[in-house]
Scaffold this active site. Structure first.
Site, PDB file in Angstrom:
ATOM      1  N   SER A   6       0.820  -1.214   0.000  1.00 27.60           N
ATOM      2  CA  SER A   6       0.000   0.000   0.000  1.00 27.60           C
ATOM      3  C   SER A   6       0.850   1.258   0.000  1.00 27.60           C
ATOM      4  O   SER A   6       0.385   2.317  -0.401  1.00 27.60           O
ATOM      5  CB  SER A   6      -0.829   0.073   1.291  1.00 27.60           C
ATOM      6  OG  SER A   6      -1.735  -0.968   1.365  1.00 27.60           O
ATOM      7  N   HIS A  61      -1.246  -3.099  -7.357  1.00 26.54           N
ATOM      8  CA  HIS A  61      -1.916  -2.654  -6.132  1.00 26.54           C
ATOM      9  C   HIS A  61      -3.429  -2.797  -6.302  1.00 26.54           C
ATOM     10  O   HIS A  61      -4.053  -2.044  -7.058  1.00 26.54           O
ATOM     11  CB  HIS A  61      -1.525  -1.204  -5.817  1.00 26.54           C
ATOM     12  CG  HIS A  61      -2.092  -0.718  -4.521  1.00 26.54           C
ATOM     13  ND1 HIS A  61      -2.644   0.517  -4.342  1.00 26.54           N
ATOM     14  CD2 HIS A  61      -2.214  -1.337  -3.300  1.00 26.54           C
ATOM     15  CE1 HIS A  61      -3.069   0.659  -3.098  1.00 26.54           C
ATOM     16  NE2 HIS A  61      -2.823  -0.466  -2.449  1.00 26.54           N
TER      17      HIS A  61
HETATM   18  C1  LIG Z   1      -9.761   7.206  10.199  1.00 31.99           C
HETATM   19  C2  LIG Z   1      -8.552   6.535  10.749  1.00 31.99           C
HETATM   20  C3  LIG Z   1      -7.311   7.132  10.282  1.00 31.99           C
HETATM   21  C4  LIG Z   1      -6.246   6.187  10.074  1.00 31.99           C
HETATM   22  C5  LIG Z   1      -5.132   6.688   9.256  1.00 31.99           C
HETATM   23  C6  LIG Z   1      -5.311   6.550   7.769  1.00 31.99           C
HETATM   24  C7  LIG Z   1      -4.571   5.399   7.174  1.00 31.99           C
HETATM   25  C8  LIG Z   1      -4.867   5.199   5.752  1.00 31.99           C
HETATM   26  C9  LIG Z   1      -5.162   3.781   5.424  1.00 31.99           C
HETATM   27  C10 LIG Z   1      -5.189   3.594   3.931  1.00 31.99           C
HETATM   28  C11 LIG Z   1      -5.443   2.159   3.606  1.00 31.99           C
HETATM   29  C12 LIG Z   1      -5.158   1.874   2.194  1.00 31.99           C
HETATM   30  C13 LIG Z   1      -5.407   0.452   1.843  1.00 31.99           C
HETATM   31  C14 LIG Z   1      -5.089   0.304   0.395  1.00 31.99           C
HETATM   32  O1  LIG Z   1      -3.929   0.127   0.068  1.00 31.99           O
HETATM   33  C15 LIG Z   1      -6.089   0.479  -0.655  1.00 31.99           C
HETATM   34  C16 LIG Z   1      -7.515   0.095  -0.379  1.00 31.99           C
HETATM   35  O2  LIG Z   1      -7.950  -0.983  -0.622  1.00 31.99           O
HETATM   36  S1  LIG Z   1      -8.472   1.317   0.240  1.00 31.99           S
HETATM   37  C17 LIG Z   1     -10.035   0.559   0.423  1.00 31.99           C
HETATM   38  C18 LIG Z   1     -10.816   0.652  -0.842  1.00 31.99           C
HETATM   39  N1  LIG Z   1     -12.128   0.095  -0.614  1.00 31.99           N
HETATM   40  C19 LIG Z   1     -13.195   0.837  -0.391  1.00 31.99           C
HETATM   41  O3  LIG Z   1     -13.130   2.047  -0.404  1.00 31.99           O
HETATM   42  C20 LIG Z   1     -14.458   0.079  -0.071  1.00 31.99           C
HETATM   43  C21 LIG Z   1     -15.611   0.998   0.015  1.00 31.99           C
HETATM   44  N2  LIG Z   1     -16.810   0.212   0.310  1.00 31.99           N
HETATM   45  C22 LIG Z   1     -17.587  -0.336  -0.646  1.00 31.99           C
HETATM   46  O4  LIG Z   1     -17.337  -0.215  -1.819  1.00 31.99           O
HETATM   47  C23 LIG Z   1     -18.782  -1.096  -0.153  1.00 31.99           C
HETATM   48  O5  LIG Z   1     -19.081  -0.670   1.144  1.00 31.99           O
HETATM   49  C24 LIG Z   1     -18.597  -2.664  -0.177  1.00 31.99           C
HETATM   50  C25 LIG Z   1     -18.555  -3.152  -1.637  1.00 31.99           C
HETATM   51  C26 LIG Z   1     -17.341  -3.089   0.543  1.00 31.99           C
HETATM   52  C27 LIG Z   1     -19.766  -3.315   0.553  1.00 31.99           C
HETATM   53  O6  LIG Z   1     -20.922  -2.808   0.086  1.00 31.99           O
HETATM   54  P1  LIG Z   1     -22.162  -2.473   1.035  1.00 31.99           P
HETATM   55  O7  LIG Z   1     -23.303  -2.054   0.196  1.00 31.99           O
HETATM   56  O8  LIG Z   1     -21.660  -1.537   2.048  1.00 31.99           O
HETATM   57  O9  LIG Z   1     -22.464  -3.842   1.788  1.00 31.99           O
HETATM   58  P2  LIG Z   1     -23.110  -5.190   1.272  1.00 31.99           P
HETATM   59  O10 LIG Z   1     -22.647  -6.219   2.237  1.00 31.99           O
HETATM   60  O11 LIG Z   1     -24.571  -5.003   1.063  1.00 31.99           O
HETATM   61  O12 LIG Z   1     -22.429  -5.509  -0.130  1.00 31.99           O
HETATM   62  C28 LIG Z   1     -22.852  -4.969  -1.367  1.00 31.99           C
HETATM   63  C29 LIG Z   1     -22.725  -6.029  -2.431  1.00 31.99           C
HETATM   64  O13 LIG Z   1     -21.375  -6.408  -2.574  1.00 31.99           O
HETATM   65  C30 LIG Z   1     -21.242  -7.820  -2.345  1.00 31.99           C
HETATM   66  N3  LIG Z   1     -19.964  -8.068  -1.651  1.00 31.99           N
HETATM   67  C31 LIG Z   1     -19.446  -7.304  -0.686  1.00 31.99           C
HETATM   68  N4  LIG Z   1     -18.281  -7.808  -0.281  1.00 31.99           N
HETATM   69  C32 LIG Z   1     -18.055  -8.905  -1.025  1.00 31.99           C
HETATM   70  C33 LIG Z   1     -17.002  -9.845  -1.088  1.00 31.99           C
HETATM   71  N5  LIG Z   1     -15.920  -9.771  -0.295  1.00 31.99           N
HETATM   72  N6  LIG Z   1     -17.104 -10.862  -1.962  1.00 31.99           N
HETATM   73  C34 LIG Z   1     -18.159 -10.966  -2.781  1.00 31.99           C
HETATM   74  N7  LIG Z   1     -19.193 -10.087  -2.790  1.00 31.99           N
HETATM   75  C35 LIG Z   1     -19.149  -9.085  -1.917  1.00 31.99           C
HETATM   76  C36 LIG Z   1     -22.422  -8.212  -1.521  1.00 31.99           C
HETATM   77  O14 LIG Z   1     -22.760  -9.555  -1.705  1.00 31.99           O
HETATM   78  C37 LIG Z   1     -23.504  -7.279  -2.035  1.00 31.99           C
HETATM   79  O15 LIG Z   1     -24.079  -7.814  -3.202  1.00 31.99           O
HETATM   80  P3  LIG Z   1     -25.618  -7.549  -3.523  1.00 31.99           P
HETATM   81  O16 LIG Z   1     -25.800  -8.048  -4.891  1.00 31.99           O
HETATM   82  O17 LIG Z   1     -25.811  -6.055  -3.433  1.00 31.99           O
HETATM   83  O18 LIG Z   1     -26.351  -8.275  -2.471  1.00 31.99           O
HETATM   84  N1  LIG Z   2      -5.998  -4.264   3.911  1.00 24.31           N
HETATM   85  C1  LIG Z   2      -6.179  -3.534   2.803  1.00 24.31           C
HETATM   86  O1  LIG Z   2      -7.251  -2.924   2.630  1.00 24.31           O
HETATM   87  C2  LIG Z   2      -5.107  -3.439   1.775  1.00 24.31           C
HETATM   88  C3  LIG Z   2      -3.834  -3.918   2.021  1.00 24.31           C
HETATM   89  N2  LIG Z   2      -2.870  -3.842   1.036  1.00 24.31           N
HETATM   90  C4  LIG Z   2      -1.535  -4.367   1.261  1.00 24.31           C
HETATM   91  O2  LIG Z   2      -1.589  -5.787   1.081  1.00 24.31           O
HETATM   92  C5  LIG Z   2      -0.662  -6.422   1.979  1.00 24.31           C
HETATM   93  C6  LIG Z   2      -1.421  -7.405   2.848  1.00 24.31           C
HETATM   94  O3  LIG Z   2      -2.415  -6.721   3.571  1.00 24.31           O
HETATM   95  P1  LIG Z   2      -3.650  -7.508   4.219  1.00 24.31           P
HETATM   96  O4  LIG Z   2      -4.078  -8.601   3.332  1.00 24.31           O
HETATM   97  O5  LIG Z   2      -4.608  -6.469   4.630  1.00 24.31           O
HETATM   98  O6  LIG Z   2      -2.960  -8.103   5.525  1.00 24.31           O
HETATM   99  P2  LIG Z   2      -3.444  -9.313   6.450  1.00 24.31           P
HETATM  100  O7  LIG Z   2      -2.861  -9.055   7.765  1.00 24.31           O
HETATM  101  O8  LIG Z   2      -4.903  -9.514   6.314  1.00 24.31           O
HETATM  102  O9  LIG Z   2      -2.734 -10.574   5.773  1.00 24.31           O
HETATM  103  C7  LIG Z   2      -1.351 -10.734   5.687  1.00 24.31           C
HETATM  104  C8  LIG Z   2      -1.071 -12.222   5.612  1.00 24.31           C
HETATM  105  O10 LIG Z   2       0.307 -12.418   5.307  1.00 24.31           O
HETATM  106  C9  LIG Z   2       0.767 -13.520   6.076  1.00 24.31           C
HETATM  107  N3  LIG Z   2       2.212 -13.415   6.174  1.00 24.31           N
HETATM  108  C10 LIG Z   2       2.926 -12.550   6.926  1.00 24.31           C
HETATM  109  N4  LIG Z   2       4.247 -12.766   6.724  1.00 24.31           N
HETATM  110  C11 LIG Z   2       4.339 -13.787   5.824  1.00 24.31           C
HETATM  111  C12 LIG Z   2       5.429 -14.469   5.220  1.00 24.31           C
HETATM  112  N5  LIG Z   2       6.698 -14.126   5.482  1.00 24.31           N
HETATM  113  N6  LIG Z   2       5.165 -15.477   4.346  1.00 24.31           N
HETATM  114  C13 LIG Z   2       3.890 -15.812   4.062  1.00 24.31           C
HETATM  115  N7  LIG Z   2       2.825 -15.202   4.606  1.00 24.31           N
HETATM  116  C14 LIG Z   2       3.050 -14.199   5.470  1.00 24.31           C
HETATM  117  C15 LIG Z   2       0.025 -13.422   7.399  1.00 24.31           C
HETATM  118  O11 LIG Z   2      -0.002 -14.665   8.041  1.00 24.31           O
HETATM  119  C16 LIG Z   2      -1.348 -12.960   6.927  1.00 24.31           C
HETATM  120  O12 LIG Z   2      -2.214 -14.050   6.669  1.00 24.31           O
HETATM  121  C17 LIG Z   2       0.032  -5.296   2.744  1.00 24.31           C
HETATM  122  O13 LIG Z   2       1.211  -4.970   2.061  1.00 24.31           O
HETATM  123  C18 LIG Z   2      -0.976  -4.149   2.660  1.00 24.31           C
HETATM  124  O14 LIG Z   2      -0.389  -2.889   2.778  1.00 24.31           O
HETATM  125  C19 LIG Z   2      -3.138  -3.327  -0.212  1.00 24.31           C
HETATM  126  C20 LIG Z   2      -4.394  -2.874  -0.510  1.00 24.31           C
HETATM  127  C21 LIG Z   2      -5.456  -2.845   0.478  1.00 24.31           C
END
Ligand SMILES: CCCCCCCCCCCCCC(=O)CC(=O)SCCNC(=O)CCNC(=O)[C@H](O)C(C)(C)COP(=O)(O)OP(=O)(O)OC[C@H]1O[C@@H](n2cnc3c(N)ncnc32)[C@H](O)[C@@H]1OP(=O)(O)O
Ligand SMILES: NC(=O)C1=CN([C@@H]2O[C@H](COP(=O)(O)OP(=O)(O)OC[C@H]3O[C@@H](n4cnc5c(N)ncnc54)[C@H](O)[C@@H]3O)[C@@H](O)[C@H]2O)C=CC1
Length: 310
Positions: free
Chosen positions: A144, A165
């Site tokens: 990430s 990513h």
């Molecule tokens: C504030 C704290 C500060 C902390 C510091 C900041 C740190 C920064 C952290 C940054 C992290 C970065 C991580 C990264 O690298 C990148 C990312 O991934 S960022 C995350 C991106 N994702 C999103 O933004 C998700 C947003 N959410 C959504 O799009 C929806 O909410 C979601 C699709 C997840 C769920 O939908 P929702 O309507 O809310 O719920 P439902 O349960 O009704 O689901 C709708 C629909 O989707 C189906 N479904 C959901 N999940 C799955 C799944 N895993 N597999 C299969 N299907 C799934 C579900 O069945 C529903 O289908 P229907 O047909 O509508 O019934």
């Molecule tokens: N959580 C998120 O929404 C997102 C996470 N990422 C990135 O993806 C990566 C994984 O994140 P998550 O899946 O959220 O973490 P997670 O904590 O859910 O899973 C990580 C997994 O890696 C395994 N693991 C750790 N060290 C290992 C090793 N040496 N060999 C094999 N397996 C090992 C752990 O047992 C665990 O099951 C990170 O680099 C994160 O920054 C990227 C996009 C979104």
């Protein structure tokens, strides 16, 4: 002339092997992201090896994939439950699990790493994979926040290394960012883009810059949200409601942080603070640190900023 032909044919075969379609994928880390990537790769016809540290973790990941596939099948095969079962079992049958990453790496076209967000741990893994994997194998990280070039530096295949990513949840989120470092060669980059598309994703290209595109914008926004709470200006619940209803986001920043995992979130912030200590944006968040130190990591543990049913 013979020498020229030899060199020419070698370069053709090197480039065509690098350009060969990716069929066998090894996904390392079977947590939130790795299990989603493995599921979608298998659903789009790839043979997948899924690696994690223990069989117990892998068993839980397979169960999670099954649950996710049930949700997909329920919609896709609404009037044909038997068809839905076949759909699920065919996808699951394309995923093999393994605890030693070097075993599948010895026979794979692409490695996608999705382990813990820690540079040393990622480098150690890729160093061992570099010794085990054949020449043509492309390496990619799903990091990430870490520079792809820093992870790649642990290997001797800088030209065959890039970033893929994905976004959480992988089965639902349509984007994959494809990252190239200054060393990533054109064949590798094209193979990664083609693979992203073959997984049914929309690909965008980005240089190896901190946070790539989405997290460069998302992380400052989320950090501003936590500062609002820390100053006592608004509650997490009200901020989430405001961003969903006022800005049209599917989840508010605190719901999203719980969904991503507060451990991963903290790894990202700590890494950027260490790298850019003078930047006020990346100062540690006492609230986030407290939750993580108490073991409240969000949805994965049942409690984070909110309580969740497990
Ligand atoms: C504030 C704290 C500060 C902390 C510091 C900041 C740190 C920064 C952290 C940054 C992290 C970065 C991580 C990264 O690298 C990148 C990312 O991934 S960022 C995350 C991106 N994702 C999103 O933004 C998700 C947003 N959410 C959504 O799009 C929806 O909410 C979601 C699709 C997840 C769920 O939908 P929702 O309507 O809310 O719920 P439902 O349960 O009704 O689901 C709708 C629909 O989707 C189906 N479904 C959901 N999940 C799955 C799944 N895993 N597999 C299969 N299907 C799934 C579900 O069945 C529903 O289908 P229907 O047909 O509508 O019934
Ligand atoms: N959580 C998120 O929404 C997102 C996470 N990422 C990135 O993806 C990566 C994984 O994140 P998550 O899946 O959220 O973490 P997670 O904590 O859910 O899973 C990580 C997994 O890696 C395994 N693991 C750790 N060290 C290992 C090793 N040496 N060999 C094999 N397996 C090992 C752990 O047992 C665990 O099951 C990170 O680099 C994160 O920054 C990227 C996009 C979104």
């Amino acid at each position: 002339m013979a020498q020229f032909l030899q060199v020419f044919s070698r370069s053709i075969s090197a480039s065509s092997s690098a350009m060969a379609q990716i069929k066998h994928v090894t996904v390392i880390g079977s947590g939130l992201m790795g299990s989603g990537i493995a599921q979608v790769a298998a659903a789009t016809g790839h043979n997948v090896a899924l690696v994690d540290q223990t069989d117990d973790i892998l068993g839980k990941s397979m169960a999670n994939m099954n649950k996710s596939l049930q949700r997909v099948a329920k919609k896709k095969f609404a009037d044909d439950p038997k068809g839905g079962e076949t759909f699920i079992s065919e996808i699951i049958s394309r995923i093999k699990t393994e605890t030693d990453p070097t075993v599948p790496a010895a026979n794979t076209d692409l490695v996608i790493e999705a382990i813990v967000e820690n540079l040393d741990v990622k480098q150690k893994l890729f160093k061992s994979l570099d010794e085990a994997a054949p020449q043509h194998t492309i390496f990619a990280s799903n990091t990430s926040s870490l520079p792809i070039g820093d992870i790649a530096a642990s290997t001797k295949r800088l030209d065959r290394f890039g970033g893929l990513h994905y976004f959480n949840p992988v089965p639902m989120m349509k984007l994959v960012e494809v990252i190239r470092t200054p060393d990533t060669n054109d064949e590798t980059f094209k193979s990664l883009v083609d693979f992203g598309k073959a997984m049914g994703k929309v690909t965008v290209e980005c240089k190896d810059t901190p946070g790539f595109i989405v997290n460069r914008l998302l992380v400052p926004y989320m950090l501003e949200a936590v500062r609002l709470v820390e100053r006592g200006d608004a509650s997490p619940r009200d901020i989430d409601t405001a961003m969903k209803l006022g800005a049209g986001y599917p989840m508010g920043p605190f719901e999203l942080a719980d969904y991503v995992g507060l451990d991963t979130t903290k790894f990202i912030i700590d890494g950027w603070y260490e790298k850019f200590p003078e930047n006020p944006l990346f100062q540690p968040s006492p609230l986030l640190n407290k939750l993580v130190s108490e073991g409240n990591l969000g949805m994965k543990t049942g409690k984070g900023f909110y309580s969740h049913k497990k």
